[in-house]
Write a protein that holds these residues in place. Structure first.
Motif, PDB file in Angstrom:
ATOM      1  N   PRO A 157      33.544  99.836  -7.570  1.00 31.76           N
ATOM      2  CA  PRO A 157      34.635 100.088  -8.855  1.00 31.76           C
ATOM      3  C   PRO A 157      33.581 100.129 -10.121  1.00 31.76           C
ATOM      4  CG  PRO A 157      35.225  98.344  -7.302  1.00 31.76           C
ATOM      5  CD  PRO A 157      33.859  98.591  -6.883  1.00 31.76           C
ATOM      6  N   GLN A 158      33.941 100.927 -11.023  1.00 37.55           N
ATOM      7  CA  GLN A 158      33.204 100.955 -12.272  1.00 37.55           C
ATOM      8  C   GLN A 158      33.202  99.653 -12.893  1.00 37.55           C
ATOM      9  OE1 GLN A 158      34.821 104.176 -14.742  1.00 37.55           O
ATOM     10  NE2 GLN A 158      33.794 105.692 -13.849  1.00 37.55           N
ATOM     11  N   THR A 159      34.213  98.817 -12.692  1.00 39.04           N
ATOM     12  CA  THR A 159      34.488  97.440 -13.480  1.00 39.04           C
ATOM     13  C   THR A 159      33.576  96.349 -12.487  1.00 39.04           C
ATOM     14  OG1 THR A 159      36.791  97.117 -12.504  1.00 39.04           O
ATOM     15  CG2 THR A 159      36.296  98.349 -14.710  1.00 39.04           C
ATOM     16  N   PHE A 160      32.849  96.596 -11.477  1.00 33.25           N
ATOM     17  CA  PHE A 160      32.531  95.721 -10.465  1.00 33.25           C
ATOM     18  C   PHE A 160      31.794  94.554 -11.068  1.00 33.25           C
ATOM     19  CE2 PHE A 160      29.045  94.031  -7.883  1.00 33.25           C
ATOM     20  CZ  PHE A 160      29.889  93.437  -6.723  1.00 33.25           C
ATOM     21  N   PHE A 161      30.729  95.158 -11.794  1.00 32.77           N
ATOM     22  CA  PHE A 161      29.734  94.134 -12.637  1.00 32.77           C
ATOM     23  C   PHE A 161      30.454  93.154 -13.658  1.00 32.77           C
ATOM     24  CE2 PHE A 161      26.726  97.200 -10.719  1.00 32.77           C
ATOM     25  CZ  PHE A 161      25.929  96.441 -10.066  1.00 32.77           C
ATOM     26  N   GLN A 162      31.482  93.841 -14.362  1.00 35.50           N
ATOM     27  CA  GLN A 162      32.236  93.068 -15.319  1.00 35.50           C
ATOM     28  C   GLN A 162      33.225  92.156 -14.869  1.00 35.50           C
ATOM     29  OE1 GLN A 162      33.126  97.027 -17.018  1.00 35.50           O
ATOM     30  NE2 GLN A 162      33.228  95.893 -19.058  1.00 35.50           N
ATOM     31  N   SER A 163      33.481  92.516 -13.517  1.00 29.63           N
ATOM     32  CA  SER A 163      34.657  91.728 -12.906  1.00 29.63           C
ATOM     33  C   SER A 163      33.758  90.314 -12.642  1.00 29.63           C
ATOM     34  CB  SER A 163      35.271  92.002 -11.472  1.00 29.63           C
ATOM     35  OG  SER A 163      34.212  92.143 -10.604  1.00 29.63           O
ATOM     36  N   LEU A 164      32.600  90.240 -12.525  1.00 29.94           N
ATOM     37  CA  LEU A 164      31.839  89.044 -12.118  1.00 29.94           C
ATOM     38  C   LEU A 164      31.639  88.076 -13.171  1.00 29.94           C
ATOM     39  CD1 LEU A 164      29.011  90.641 -10.045  1.00 29.94           C
ATOM     40  CD2 LEU A 164      30.946  89.678  -9.167  1.00 29.94           C
ATOM     41  N   GLY A 165      31.769  88.597 -14.287  1.00 33.18           N
ATOM     42  CA  GLY A 165      31.244  87.542 -15.580  1.00 33.18           C
ATOM     43  C   GLY A 165      30.943  88.590 -16.685  1.00 33.18           C
ATOM     44  N   GLU A 166      30.985  88.070 -18.051  1.00 31.06           N
ATOM     45  CA  GLU A 166      30.574  88.637 -19.065  1.00 31.06           C
ATOM     46  C   GLU A 166      29.117  88.916 -19.312  1.00 31.06           C
ATOM     47  OE1 GLU A 166      32.290  86.837 -22.713  1.00 31.06           O
ATOM     48  OE2 GLU A 166      34.239  86.704 -21.823  1.00 31.06           O
ATOM     49  N   TRP A 167      28.208  87.753 -18.779  1.00 32.25           N
ATOM     50  CA  TRP A 167      26.895  87.735 -19.090  1.00 32.25           C
ATOM     51  C   TRP A 167      26.073  88.076 -17.884  1.00 32.25           C
ATOM     52  CZ3 TRP A 167      24.379  87.207 -24.048  1.00 32.25           C
ATOM     53  CH2 TRP A 167      25.598  87.060 -24.930  1.00 32.25           C
ATOM     54  N   ALA A 168      25.033  88.666 -17.930  1.00 32.54           N
ATOM     55  CA  ALA A 168      23.908  88.864 -16.701  1.00 32.54           C
ATOM     56  C   ALA A 168      22.646  88.104 -17.457  1.00 32.54           C
ATOM     57  CB  ALA A 168      23.644  90.121 -16.481  1.00 32.54           C
ATOM     58  N   VAL A 169      21.912  87.240 -16.428  1.00 27.73           N
ATOM     59  CA  VAL A 169      20.779  86.701 -16.754  1.00 27.73           C
ATOM     60  C   VAL A 169      19.345  87.504 -15.975  1.00 27.73           C
ATOM     61  CG1 VAL A 169      19.462  84.548 -16.886  1.00 27.73           C
ATOM     62  CG2 VAL A 169      21.845  84.472 -17.131  1.00 27.73           C
ATOM     63  N   ALA A 201      23.592  96.272 -18.980  1.00 28.21           N
ATOM     64  CA  ALA A 201      24.275  96.438 -20.274  1.00 28.21           C
ATOM     65  C   ALA A 201      25.041  97.851 -20.168  1.00 28.21           C
ATOM     66  CB  ALA A 201      23.366  96.234 -21.408  1.00 28.21           C
ATOM     67  N   LYS A 202      24.472  98.731 -19.715  1.00 27.49           N
ATOM     68  CA  LYS A 202      25.022 100.156 -19.725  1.00 27.49           C
ATOM     69  C   LYS A 202      26.391  99.801 -18.841  1.00 27.49           C
ATOM     70  CE  LYS A 202      21.182 103.017 -20.094  1.00 27.49           C
ATOM     71  NZ  LYS A 202      20.059 104.257 -19.397  1.00 27.49           N
ATOM     72  N   ARG A 203      26.292  98.820 -17.776  1.00 25.94           N
ATOM     73  CA  ARG A 203      27.540  98.782 -16.939  1.00 25.94           C
ATOM     74  C   ARG A 203      28.253  97.781 -17.317  1.00 25.94           C
ATOM     75  NH1 ARG A 203      25.427 100.072 -10.740  1.00 25.94           N
ATOM     76  NH2 ARG A 203      24.005 101.798 -11.463  1.00 25.94           N
ATOM     77  N   GLY A 204      28.302  97.308 -18.643  1.00 23.76           N
ATOM     78  CA  GLY A 204      29.342  96.607 -19.175  1.00 23.76           C
ATOM     79  C   GLY A 204      28.998  95.176 -19.740  1.00 23.76           C
ATOM     80  N   LEU A 205      27.810  94.618 -19.271  1.00 21.07           N
ATOM     81  CA  LEU A 205      27.557  93.084 -19.369  1.00 21.07           C
ATOM     82  C   LEU A 205      26.787  92.859 -20.546  1.00 21.07           C
ATOM     83  CD1 LEU A 205      26.511  92.205 -15.659  1.00 21.07           C
ATOM     84  CD2 LEU A 205      28.829  91.794 -16.850  1.00 21.07           C
ATOM     85  N   ASN A 206      27.035  91.760 -21.235  1.00 24.28           N
ATOM     86  CA  ASN A 206      25.991  91.321 -21.924  1.00 24.28           C
ATOM     87  C   ASN A 206      24.778  90.658 -21.255  1.00 24.28           C
ATOM     88  OD1 ASN A 206      27.925  91.644 -24.226  1.00 24.28           O
ATOM     89  ND2 ASN A 206      29.067  89.730 -23.772  1.00 24.28           N
ATOM     90  N   VAL A 207      23.580  90.461 -22.097  1.00 26.20           N
ATOM     91  CA  VAL A 207      22.557  90.288 -21.207  1.00 26.20           C
ATOM     92  C   VAL A 207      21.727  88.940 -21.809  1.00 26.20           C
ATOM     93  CG1 VAL A 207      20.189  91.083 -20.378  1.00 26.20           C
ATOM     94  CG2 VAL A 207      22.436  92.586 -20.522  1.00 26.20           C
ATOM     95  N   VAL A 208      21.321  88.058 -20.914  1.00 26.29           N
ATOM     96  CA  VAL A 208      20.311  87.111 -21.333  1.00 26.29           C
ATOM     97  C   VAL A 208      19.054  87.552 -20.866  1.00 26.29           C
ATOM     98  CG1 VAL A 208      19.549  84.772 -21.437  1.00 26.29           C
ATOM     99  CG2 VAL A 208      22.183  85.190 -21.292  1.00 26.29           C
ATOM    100  N   MET A 209      18.129  87.843 -21.838  1.00 28.01           N
ATOM    101  CA  MET A 209      16.647  88.305 -21.431  1.00 28.01           C
ATOM    102  C   MET A 209      15.918  86.983 -21.436  1.00 28.01           C
ATOM    103  SD  MET A 209      16.691  91.978 -23.323  1.00 28.01           S
ATOM    104  CE  MET A 209      15.163  92.289 -22.560  1.00 28.01           C
ATOM    105  N   ILE A 210      15.050  86.715 -20.582  1.00 28.46           N
ATOM    106  CA  ILE A 210      14.095  85.666 -20.582  1.00 28.46           C
ATOM    107  C   ILE A 210      12.668  86.141 -20.277  1.00 28.46           C
ATOM    108  CG2 ILE A 210      13.563  83.442 -19.624  1.00 28.46           C
ATOM    109  CD1 ILE A 210      16.373  82.722 -18.686  1.00 28.46           C
TER     110      ILE A 210
END
Length: 274
Positions: free
Chosen positions: A40-52, A69-78
């Motif tokens: 689903p288009q919202t798959f990644f957003q359904s998991l949470g707001e942020w990706a690390v 980020a293109k798929r709708g998540l905010n990103v923590v870059m380490i």
């Protein structure tokens, strides 16, 4: 004796046919991913707001940061280099409109995890990409002829995966969902002389992640090994992209479509054929 040999050859042939059949099924799943198991288009957003994303300053880590980020998540870059992180973070924010948080960390050192844990507190984290890694030596060499950086490689390629998983599991298991991608390598799927340390470290990631998935699959958490072959990145000295060697952006975009395709994938159709 002849009857035994005949039975042995028959069994061997059957096993080979079975392996080919499994390979063909995997290939067809990747070729028709949008039909077989479309996300689903919202798959990644359904998991949470942020990706690390670890190792996010360039290469695959940078590509994962952009694509998530293109798929709708905010990103923590380490990553290790602050200037590079700041530049890439600005590019991601401007290109996608998503929030980006940066954490400077040198994963060859074991003193970085307390700061990482503190920096992640309060975030709704749904996706982790364990991408950071290093080569023992950029050129093929025998084990005893390589540079004496074994501890750095173990810290970066192995300890980082276990430590970051341990930190992020606090967040992921508490919401009973999540996605953890562990970047291994095609060179970790078989013993690879002349890249001994690198190959062995990537084999660890594969075994660790598969065992972790077996432990936590019932909780609804997806833990997947991604084992690419040729990708044009700084680590591979920007090999020329072609039929097999993919750009980081091409590889990441395709591999994220396969996150529900099993415990281990090669990440793209071309690499599934190898």
């Amino acid at each position: 004796m002849e009857a035994f040999q005949h039975q042995l050859l028959t069994l061997t042939g059957a096993l080979i046919c079975f392996c080919i059949l499994v390979k063909c099924i995997r290939f067809m799943k990747c070729m028709f991913a949008h039909i077989w198991s479309a996300l689903p288009q919202t798959f990644f957003q359904s998991l949470g707001e942020w990706a690390v994303v670890t190792g996010a300053g360039d290469g695959l880590g940078k590509a994962y940061s952009f694509e998530l980020a293109k798929r709708g998540l905010n990103v923590v870059m380490i990553s290790r280099t602050l200037e590079k992180l700041q530049r890439v973070a600005s590019e991601v924010e401007q290109a996608t409109g998503r929030k980006v948080k940066i954490i400077q960390a040198d994963f060859t050192k074991n003193s970085v995890y307390e700061n990482i844990e503190k920096s992640l507190q309060g975030l709704d984290i749904g996706v982790l990409v364990n991408n950071v890694g290093m080569l023992h030596n950029p050129f093929p060499c025998r084990f005893l002829n390589g540079p004496d950086i074994d501890e750095n490689l173990i810290n970066c390629n192995i300890i980082s995966v276990t430590k970051v998983c341990n930190t992020l599991f606090i967040y992921v298991t508490s919401i009973i969902k999540g996605l953890i991608l562990n970047l291994s390598s095609g060179l970790g799927t078989f013993p690879c002389p002349l890249y001994t340390m690198y190959s062995a470290s990537k084999a660890f990631i594969s075994t660790f992640a598969k065992a972790l998935q077996a432990e936590y699959k019932a909780k609804g958490i997806i833990i997947q090994v991604v084992a690419p072959y040729g990708v044009s990145t700084p680590m591979t000295m920007y090999q020329k992209p072609g039929l097999i060697t993919k750009t980081a952006e091409e590889f990441v975009s395709e591999s994220l479509d396969y996150v529900t395709f099993g415990d281990e994938i090669f990440g793209c159709l071309a690499h599934e054929m190898l």
